[in-house]
Design a protein around this motif. Sequence first.
Motif, PDB file in Angstrom:
ATOM      1  N   ALA A 285       0.830  -1.215   0.000  1.00  0.00           N
ATOM      2  CA  ALA A 285       0.000   0.000   0.000  1.00  0.00           C
ATOM      3  C   ALA A 285       0.858   1.256   0.000  1.00  0.00           C
ATOM      4  O   ALA A 285       0.600   2.193  -0.764  1.00  0.00           O
ATOM      5  CB  ALA A 285      -0.935  -0.021   1.202  1.00  0.00           C
ATOM      6  N   VAL A 286       1.885   1.295   0.844  1.00  0.00           N
ATOM      7  CA  VAL A 286       2.667   2.535   0.934  1.00  0.00           C
ATOM      8  C   VAL A 286       3.459   2.778  -0.354  1.00  0.00           C
ATOM      9  O   VAL A 286       3.619   3.924  -0.793  1.00  0.00           O
ATOM     10  CB  VAL A 286       3.549   2.555   2.213  1.00  0.00           C
ATOM     11  N   ILE A 287       3.909   1.693  -0.995  1.00  0.00           N
ATOM     12  CA  ILE A 287       4.644   1.871  -2.255  1.00  0.00           C
ATOM     13  C   ILE A 287       3.683   2.315  -3.359  1.00  0.00           C
ATOM     14  O   ILE A 287       3.940   3.287  -4.080  1.00  0.00           O
ATOM     15  CB  ILE A 287       5.409   0.584  -2.632  1.00  0.00           C
ATOM     16  N   GLU A 288       2.553   1.605  -3.462  1.00  0.00           N
ATOM     17  CA  GLU A 288       1.625   1.921  -4.570  1.00  0.00           C
ATOM     18  C   GLU A 288       0.930   3.270  -4.375  1.00  0.00           C
ATOM     19  O   GLU A 288       0.783   4.037  -5.331  1.00  0.00           O
ATOM     20  CB  GLU A 288       0.577   0.806  -4.695  1.00  0.00           C
ATOM     21  N   ASP A 289       0.532   3.558  -3.131  1.00  0.00           N
ATOM     22  CA  ASP A 289      -0.297   4.754  -2.911  1.00  0.00           C
ATOM     23  C   ASP A 289       0.522   6.024  -2.682  1.00  0.00           C
ATOM     24  O   ASP A 289       0.074   7.112  -2.987  1.00  0.00           O
ATOM     25  CB  ASP A 289      -1.216   4.561  -1.687  1.00  0.00           C
ATOM     26  N   ILE A 290       1.714   5.870  -2.090  1.00  0.00           N
ATOM     27  CA  ILE A 290       2.466   7.090  -1.725  1.00  0.00           C
ATOM     28  C   ILE A 290       3.797   7.192  -2.485  1.00  0.00           C
ATOM     29  O   ILE A 290       4.051   8.191  -3.155  1.00  0.00           O
ATOM     30  CB  ILE A 290       2.721   7.142  -0.200  1.00  0.00           C
ATOM     31  N   PHE A 291       4.643   6.165  -2.397  1.00  0.00           N
ATOM     32  CA  PHE A 291       6.004   6.323  -2.937  1.00  0.00           C
ATOM     33  C   PHE A 291       6.016   6.395  -4.471  1.00  0.00           C
ATOM     34  O   PHE A 291       6.693   7.255  -5.041  1.00  0.00           O
ATOM     35  CB  PHE A 291       6.925   5.202  -2.465  1.00  0.00           C
ATOM     36  N   ALA A 292       5.294   5.486  -5.128  1.00  0.00           N
ATOM     37  CA  ALA A 292       5.335   5.473  -6.602  1.00  0.00           C
ATOM     38  C   ALA A 292       4.886   6.818  -7.190  1.00  0.00           C
ATOM     39  O   ALA A 292       5.611   7.413  -7.998  1.00  0.00           O
ATOM     40  CB  ALA A 292       4.524   4.300  -7.149  1.00  0.00           C
ATOM     41  N   PRO A 293       3.727   7.355  -6.764  1.00  0.00           N
ATOM     42  CA  PRO A 293       3.337   8.662  -7.321  1.00  0.00           C
ATOM     43  C   PRO A 293       4.353   9.773  -7.030  1.00  0.00           C
ATOM     44  O   PRO A 293       4.529  10.675  -7.840  1.00  0.00           O
ATOM     45  CB  PRO A 293       2.004   8.962  -6.628  1.00  0.00           C
ATOM     46  N   GLN A 294       5.038   9.684  -5.878  1.00  0.00           N
ATOM     47  CA  GLN A 294       6.021  10.729  -5.549  1.00  0.00           C
ATOM     48  C   GLN A 294       7.292  10.628  -6.384  1.00  0.00           C
ATOM     49  O   GLN A 294       7.994  11.617  -6.579  1.00  0.00           O
ATOM     50  CB  GLN A 294       6.442  10.613  -4.067  1.00  0.00           C
ATOM     51  N   LEU A 295       7.611   9.420  -6.834  1.00  0.00           N
ATOM     52  CA  LEU A 295       8.932   9.216  -7.452  1.00  0.00           C
ATOM     53  C   LEU A 295       8.911   9.120  -8.965  1.00  0.00           C
ATOM     54  O   LEU A 295       9.941   9.358  -9.612  1.00  0.00           O
ATOM     55  CB  LEU A 295       9.598   7.953  -6.867  1.00  0.00           C
TER      56      LEU A 295
END
Length: 367
Positions: free
Chosen positions: A64-74
């Motif tokens: 969840a944290v990778i898909e919802d937060i980190f991926a869009p940020q990076l």
Amino acid sequence: MKITRIEAIPYAIPYSKPLRFASGEVTVAQHVLVRVHTDDGVVGVADAPPRPFTYGETQRGVLAVIEDIFAPQLVGTTLLEREVVSDRLSRTVGNPVAKAAVDMAVWDALGKTLDLPVTDLLGGYTDRMRVSHMLGFDEPAAMVAEAERMRDTYGITTFKVKVGRTPFQLDTAVVRALREGLGEEVELYVDGNRGWTPAESARAMHEMADLGLLFAEELCPADDVLGRRWLVQQCDVPFIADESAVTAADVTREILGGAATAISIKTSRTGFTGSARVLHLAEGLGIEVVMGNQIDSQLGSMCTVVFGSAYRLTSRRAGELSNFLDMSDDLLTEPLDIRDGHLAVRPGAGLGVEVDPDKLAHFRTDH
Ligand code: MUC
Ligand code: MG
């Protein structure tokens, strides 16, 4: 060099020999494979092993944290903007394992793009590390037999013994049996995963005083602030902070507060970027470091040796690199090979390893 996509793939591989220790037990490797794609068609990979009992992360939480937060940020940043990447990751509190895997997959993609090994990009100090094997809870005879098998099969002569059971004599009997069974030439140290009180720890260390231990790790919780300081002051071997000192700020607090005199660096929780910060802090403080194991897969263990071999201080001591041997299978095309007690980095670009698509298809749990 632009990041176009970040994938997080859950998978599960059972352990053939589960690892038991004071803070938990691992029977199935429920990890997350992270893949960072770039506009050049390069794919960097890394492994995230969630440890709910240590950092509070779960497999679904990592996804969840990778898909919802980190991926869009990076997505949209380049592989050369690693400080931007770590700055954006740091906006989210906690989640060390998810952040570390993203960071290491970015480094793998960078190495593959430049056609250079990550270990050389990091520091290029040496090409291998001595291996230390972690022995989980069992009866003394079984733990001695496992250590003998590791020594005879792989040439491993350094062992970290899990302790922290009650009564503490269960564990001190094991350490004594290991010393008697394997002799003076093996290196032994103990890790309590916060299982004992400060007083139990002191009594246990006193009882093992003649066993020539190398280190003592997290025998009691760092949150027992004064008790821990009292214990560390009387310990006659370096006292390693592991799960109590993850970030550079934690290390500063724990070391200056007298709660430890050495630290464990785990790439699985600080990646390459954060691990380098912790390492250079340790150098400045003049304390010993050990490359630790977060019950890592082969990919995770390769990340540890890639980082550990890159620097003088991290390659001085044996690194905890062998617990993947207890897994029933793995994702890599070419298994890691421990020989004569050492694990070498691979000469190829990036991390020097490839994920086997058939194995991934077999073990992934998202379809
Ligand atoms: C260790 O050194 O503590 C056990 C729990 C964890 O997160 O890592 C392992 C090994
Ligand atoms: Mg530990």
